[in-house]
Design an enzyme around this catalytic site. Structure first.
Site, PDB file in Angstrom:
ATOM      1  N   ILE A  98       0.853  -2.163   1.253  1.00  0.00           N
ATOM      2  CA  ILE A  98      -0.537  -1.996   1.698  1.00  0.00           C
ATOM      3  C   ILE A  98      -1.448  -1.484   0.584  1.00  0.00           C
ATOM      4  O   ILE A  98      -2.661  -1.568   0.682  1.00  0.00           O
ATOM      5  CB  ILE A  98      -0.620  -1.049   2.913  1.00  0.00           C
ATOM      6  CG1 ILE A  98      -0.096   0.348   2.561  1.00  0.00           C
ATOM      7  CG2 ILE A  98       0.161  -1.626   4.098  1.00  0.00           C
ATOM      8  CD1 ILE A  98      -0.284   1.387   3.637  1.00  0.00           C
ATOM      9  N   LYS A  99      -0.853  -0.912  -0.468  1.00  0.00           N
ATOM     10  CA  LYS A  99      -1.572  -0.442  -1.666  1.00  0.00           C
ATOM     11  C   LYS A  99      -2.844   0.338  -1.344  1.00  0.00           C
ATOM     12  O   LYS A  99      -3.906   0.103  -1.915  1.00  0.00           O
ATOM     13  CB  LYS A  99      -1.902  -1.615  -2.589  1.00  0.00           C
ATOM     14  CG  LYS A  99      -0.674  -2.289  -3.201  1.00  0.00           C
ATOM     15  CD  LYS A  99      -1.078  -3.321  -4.222  1.00  0.00           C
ATOM     16  CE  LYS A  99       0.131  -4.027  -4.813  1.00  0.00           C
ATOM     17  NZ  LYS A  99       0.792  -4.931  -3.840  1.00  0.00           N
ATOM     18  N   ARG A 100      -2.730   1.299  -0.463  1.00  0.00           N
ATOM     19  CA  ARG A 100      -3.888   2.106  -0.102  1.00  0.00           C
ATOM     20  C   ARG A 100      -4.160   3.173  -1.165  1.00  0.00           C
ATOM     21  O   ARG A 100      -3.230   3.688  -1.792  1.00  0.00           O
ATOM     22  CB  ARG A 100      -3.678   2.782   1.258  1.00  0.00           C
ATOM     23  CG  ARG A 100      -3.482   1.821   2.428  1.00  0.00           C
ATOM     24  CD  ARG A 100      -4.669   0.911   2.626  1.00  0.00           C
ATOM     25  NE  ARG A 100      -4.624   0.222   3.899  1.00  0.00           N
ATOM     26  CZ  ARG A 100      -4.434  -1.080   4.063  1.00  0.00           C
ATOM     27  NH1 ARG A 100      -4.255  -1.838   3.000  1.00  0.00           N
ATOM     28  NH2 ARG A 100      -4.419  -1.633   5.253  1.00  0.00           N
TER      29      ARG A 100
END
Length: 290
Positions: A98-100
Site C-alpha cells: 500500500i506504500k502509505r
C-alpha cells in the site's frame, strides 16, 4: 527474545525458498476463459484463487498491490478483500503493498484500515520519506507480534536515483540515512531469527552496493523487488540474502503471465507454479555460487 511475525516469514523461507508471489493482477492478465461470464472483479479473484492454490506450498508469502484493485472501484476492493480472506484461509503470509506515508494522524487511520478489519494483512509497505513520525503510528500493532512493516529504503525503479541516491551532509546517500533510522527503530522488535519486524524494501536492480547493504543492515529483513520483468537476475538477488534467507524476492508479472510464454492460457496456474519453482531454484543456485 520474543517471537514476531518476521520469525514465521523466516521459517517459511527456510522451508519453501524466497519467492514472494505478487498478486498485482490487472484484468488484461486474466485469460479469456476465466473472464467469460464473470464481472471484472470476479474474474480477478478467480484468477488469484487459482494462482494461490497452485503456488501456496512453494511460496514464502504473497504480496497484493492494492492499486490494481482500487482501479476497479468498489468492486475491485471487494476482490482485494476476497483475495486477502482466501490467503488467510490458506494460512499464507500476506504483504499488503500500500506504500502509505503521511502525517501521524492520517497514518493512524491507515494503520487501523490495514492491520484490522476488512483489509487486514500481516505486513504492509510504507514510505518513510515524510519522516519517521509517519511510521510511528503503526508500531503499536507490532507489539502484538502478529504484524510487521516493510519500509521503502532503496527502490528498484530508475527514478530511485532522483532522491534516494542524493548525497547528504552525513557523507551518506539519502537511502542510507533512511536505512539507519529504520534499523534503529527496529531494535525494539527483533525476533528470534535475528531480524526485526520492521523490514526494508531493497530493489535488486542496482547491484553495485548489494554486498555493502546486506552487511550494513544485517538485522533488516528485505522485501526485494525488481526480479524478472524489471531486469533483476538470480545472481543479483543473491547479494541481498544471508545464506539464502533474510529476504523475500517478489515477482508479479513474471509469475502471473508465465502462461503467455508458451501460449498455455488454460494452464495458467500450472505455468505460474512452474515459474515459481524455476525462480526459487535459480536463486538457490546463485546463493551457492555467491
Amino acid at each position: 527474545m520474543r517471537s514476531y511475525i518476521i520469525d514465521k516469514l523466516y521459517e517459511r523461507v527456510e522451508k519453501r525458498g524466497v519467492v514472494c508471489v505478487g498478486l498485482d493482477t490487472a484484468l488484461e492478465y486474466v485469460p479469456e476463459h476465466i473472464r467469460e461470464g464473470r464481472t471484472p472483479a470476479e474474474a480477478i479473484f478467480q484468477f488469484n484463487k487459482e494462482i494461490i492454490d497452485s503456488t501456496c506450498d512453494i511460496a514464502a508469502c504473497f504480496k497484493v498491490q492494492i492499486a490494481y484493485y482500487e482501479a476497479l472501484g468498489l468492486e475491485g476492493l471487494t476482490a482485494y478483500k476476497r483475495t486477502l480472506d482466501y490467503l488467510r484461509k490458506k494460512d499464507q503470509i500476506i504483504i499488503a503493498d500500500i506504500k502509505r506515508g503521511d502525517i501521524a494522524a492520517t497514518a493512524k487511520m491507515y494503520a487501523k484500515a490495514h492491520f484490522q478489519g476488512d483489509f487486514e494483512a500481516d505486513f504492509i509497505t510504507l514510505s518513510p520519506y515524510m519522516g519517521m513520525d509517519s511510521i510511528e503510528p503503526y508500531l503499536p500493532y507490532l507489539e502484538s507480534g502478529n504484524k510487521g512493516v516493510f519500509s521503502l529504503v532503496r527502490t528498484s525503479n530508475k527514478g530511485a536515483e532522483d532522491i534516494e541516491y542524493l548525497d547528504t551532509t552525513f557523507n551518506k546517500k539519502v537511502y542510507e540515512v533512511v536505512a539507519d533510522k529504520i534499523t534503529e527503530m527496529g531494535e525494539d522488535y527483533i525476533g528470534e531469527c535475528g531480524y526485526t519486524a520492521i523490514g526494508g524494501v531493497i530493489g535488486c536492480t542496482h547491484v553495485e552496493e548489494g554486498k555493502k547493504i546486506r552487511a550494513n543492515y544485517n538485522s533488516m529483513f528485505f522485501l526485494i523487488p525488481g526480479y524478472g520483468a524489471q531486469g533483476g537476475k538470480a545472481e543479483d538477488v543473491a547479494l541481498y540474502l544471508n545464506n539464502g534467507n533474510g529476504g523475500v524476492v517478489n515477482s508479479s508479472r513474471g509469475i502471473l503471465l508465465a502462461y503467455k510464454k508458451e501460449n498455455r492460457a488454460k494452464e495458467f496456474s500450472l505455468c505460474a507454479r512452474e515459474e515459481v519453482i524455476k525462480m526459487r531454484d535459480a536463486i538457490r543456485e546463485a546463493v551457492k555460487r555467491a
